[in-house]
Scaffold this motif. Structure first.
Motif, PDB file in Angstrom:
ATOM      1  N   LEU A 113      -3.550   6.181  -0.770  1.00  0.00           N
ATOM      2  CA  LEU A 113      -2.788   6.039   0.468  1.00  0.00           C
ATOM      3  C   LEU A 113      -2.625   4.572   0.859  1.00  0.00           C
ATOM      4  O   LEU A 113      -1.578   4.182   1.395  1.00  0.00           O
ATOM      5  N   ALA A 114      -3.616   3.751   0.589  1.00  0.00           N
ATOM      6  CA  ALA A 114      -3.526   2.323   0.907  1.00  0.00           C
ATOM      7  C   ALA A 114      -2.420   1.651   0.100  1.00  0.00           C
ATOM      8  O   ALA A 114      -1.840   0.651   0.544  1.00  0.00           O
ATOM      9  N   ARG A 115      -2.111   2.196  -1.079  1.00  0.00           N
ATOM     10  CA  ARG A 115      -1.072   1.627  -1.948  1.00  0.00           C
ATOM     11  C   ARG A 115       0.232   2.412  -1.882  1.00  0.00           C
ATOM     12  O   ARG A 115       1.175   2.088  -2.612  1.00  0.00           O
ATOM     13  N   TRP A 116       0.302   3.430  -1.038  1.00  0.00           N
ATOM     14  CA  TRP A 116       1.403   4.366  -1.104  1.00  0.00           C
ATOM     15  C   TRP A 116       2.772   3.701  -0.953  1.00  0.00           C
ATOM     16  O   TRP A 116       3.715   4.001  -1.705  1.00  0.00           O
ATOM     17  N   ALA A 117       2.935   2.809  -0.012  1.00  0.00           N
ATOM     18  CA  ALA A 117       4.226   2.144   0.186  1.00  0.00           C
ATOM     19  C   ALA A 117       4.648   1.380  -1.066  1.00  0.00           C
ATOM     20  O   ALA A 117       5.843   1.265  -1.368  1.00  0.00           O
ATOM     21  N   GLU A 118       3.676   0.886  -1.800  1.00  0.00           N
ATOM     22  CA  GLU A 118       3.943   0.106  -3.016  1.00  0.00           C
ATOM     23  C   GLU A 118       4.312   0.985  -4.206  1.00  0.00           C
ATOM     24  O   GLU A 118       5.163   0.613  -5.022  1.00  0.00           O
ATOM     25  N   VAL A 119       3.685   2.171  -4.314  1.00  0.00           N
ATOM     26  CA  VAL A 119       3.817   2.965  -5.542  1.00  0.00           C
ATOM     27  C   VAL A 119       4.697   4.199  -5.398  1.00  0.00           C
ATOM     28  O   VAL A 119       5.048   4.816  -6.415  1.00  0.00           O
ATOM     29  N   ARG A 120       5.077   4.571  -4.194  1.00  0.00           N
ATOM     30  CA  ARG A 120       5.717   5.872  -3.997  1.00  0.00           C
ATOM     31  C   ARG A 120       7.048   6.019  -4.717  1.00  0.00           C
ATOM     32  O   ARG A 120       7.479   7.137  -5.022  1.00  0.00           O
ATOM     33  N   ASP A 121       7.737   4.906  -5.003  1.00  0.00           N
ATOM     34  CA  ASP A 121       9.034   4.983  -5.677  1.00  0.00           C
ATOM     35  C   ASP A 121       8.930   4.865  -7.191  1.00  0.00           C
ATOM     36  O   ASP A 121       9.961   4.836  -7.876  1.00  0.00           O
ATOM     37  N   SER A 122       7.717   4.801  -7.714  1.00  0.00           N
ATOM     38  CA  SER A 122       7.564   4.640  -9.161  1.00  0.00           C
ATOM     39  C   SER A 122       6.508   5.588  -9.717  1.00  0.00           C
ATOM     40  O   SER A 122       5.736   5.222 -10.607  1.00  0.00           O
TER      41      SER A 122
END
Length: 286
Positions: free
Chosen positions: A39-48
């Motif tokens: 969840l801490a990385r979600w904005a970074e990884v959600r599109d890949s």
């Protein structure tokens, strides 16, 4: 996106009827807290996110779901946050007077789990609720920016022993916070003020409402709580329950369904006959 914790701490997302493993994006499984790290990385990884394949996914029917966030730093709960619940409990106060309280994270269980009644002489009720999960640290955030710090929603049952003890005691017994079945990220979930809630016990309908009837909506809750304590990634906010709470007995199946999210179901097991050391208090309020 629907995110799951499964099989003892693995994390993934649902692609139709398959669970796609996201352990690599969460930094592996060497340490606990995989969902909080994801969840801490979600904005970074959600599109890949990786597409499902034979090597990185498994059928949902073949996994055992854990609570979606099994180890939040805290569960913050909203007492008397629907006016109809205030009326049924014959209370003169609500959240605006009471603010919030904490539940022990050790009280969390997963979808399909068992709520265990602690004492033979105490009434225990179900309270179906929407839970908001924090995705970005929040401290002194405004109501206008508060929802930017919420990453997902899920179902929650705030199991409550009636009596005169502090809320945090009566609501923190082991198994008293069923959570799940999964997280639905805010980009896919219904709006925070437009989620239907229905709860049944032993097949009998008890609760029906919509989050538009909350006294303090999700944004106001997050904003207020952040002025009291720092909200960390993965923290769970239980937003309150509408009218229709009632007693649980051994053998009951309890389900709470939230529109756009899904259904959380648990069963109830009776006590071992232990009597409450603080006495029988059948008429305690929420």
């Amino acid at each position: 996106m629907r995110l799951v914790t499964y099989d003892g701490g693995r994390v993934g997302y649902l692609a139709d009827d398959r669970v796609v493993d996201l352990g690599d994006l969460a930094g592996g499984y060497g340490e606990p807290g995989a969902m909080r790290r994801l969840l801490a990385r979600w904005a970074e990884v959600r599109d890949s996110l990786p597409a499902p394949s034979a090597t990185n996914s498994v059928a949902l029917a073949e996994v055992s779901l854990d609570a979606p966030v099994p180890d939040p730093s805290k569960i913050v709960a909203a007492p008397v946050n629907y006016r109809d619940h205030k009326s049924e409990m014959e209370l003169k106060v609500d959240i605006s007077d009471l603010a919030v309280f904490l539940k022990a994270p050790s009280s969390i269980i997963a979808h399909g789990g068992v709520v265990r009644l602690p004492y033979a002489d105490r009434r225990v009720d179900q309270e179906g609720e929407l839970a908001a999960v924090i995705g970005k640290r929040a401290r002194n955030v405004s109501e206008a920016e508060a929802l930017d710090h919420v990453v997902a929603y899920t179902g929650l049952l705030d199991i409550t022993m009636r009596g005169g003890e502090d809320r945090s005691t009566r609501k923190s017994f082991d198994t008293f916070t069923p959570l799940g079945p999964w997280l639905v990220t805010t980009d896919e979930a219904d709006a925070a003020d437009a989620i239907d809630l229905d709860c049944t016990v032993a097949g009998v309908h008890r609760q029906s409402s919509n989050t538009r009837h909350l006294i303090w909506g999700v944004a106001k809750l997050v904003s207020y709580i952040s002025t009291v304590m720092t909200l960390e990634v993965g923290d769970v906010i239980a937003t309150g329950t509408p009218s229709g709470v009632g007693p649980l007995t051994a053998g009951d199946e309890v389900s709470v369904t939230l529109s756009g999210i899904g259904t959380l179901t648990v069963t109830v097991a009776g006590s071992d006959g232990t009597v409450s050391p603080t006495g029988t208090r059948p008429s305690g309020k929420d």
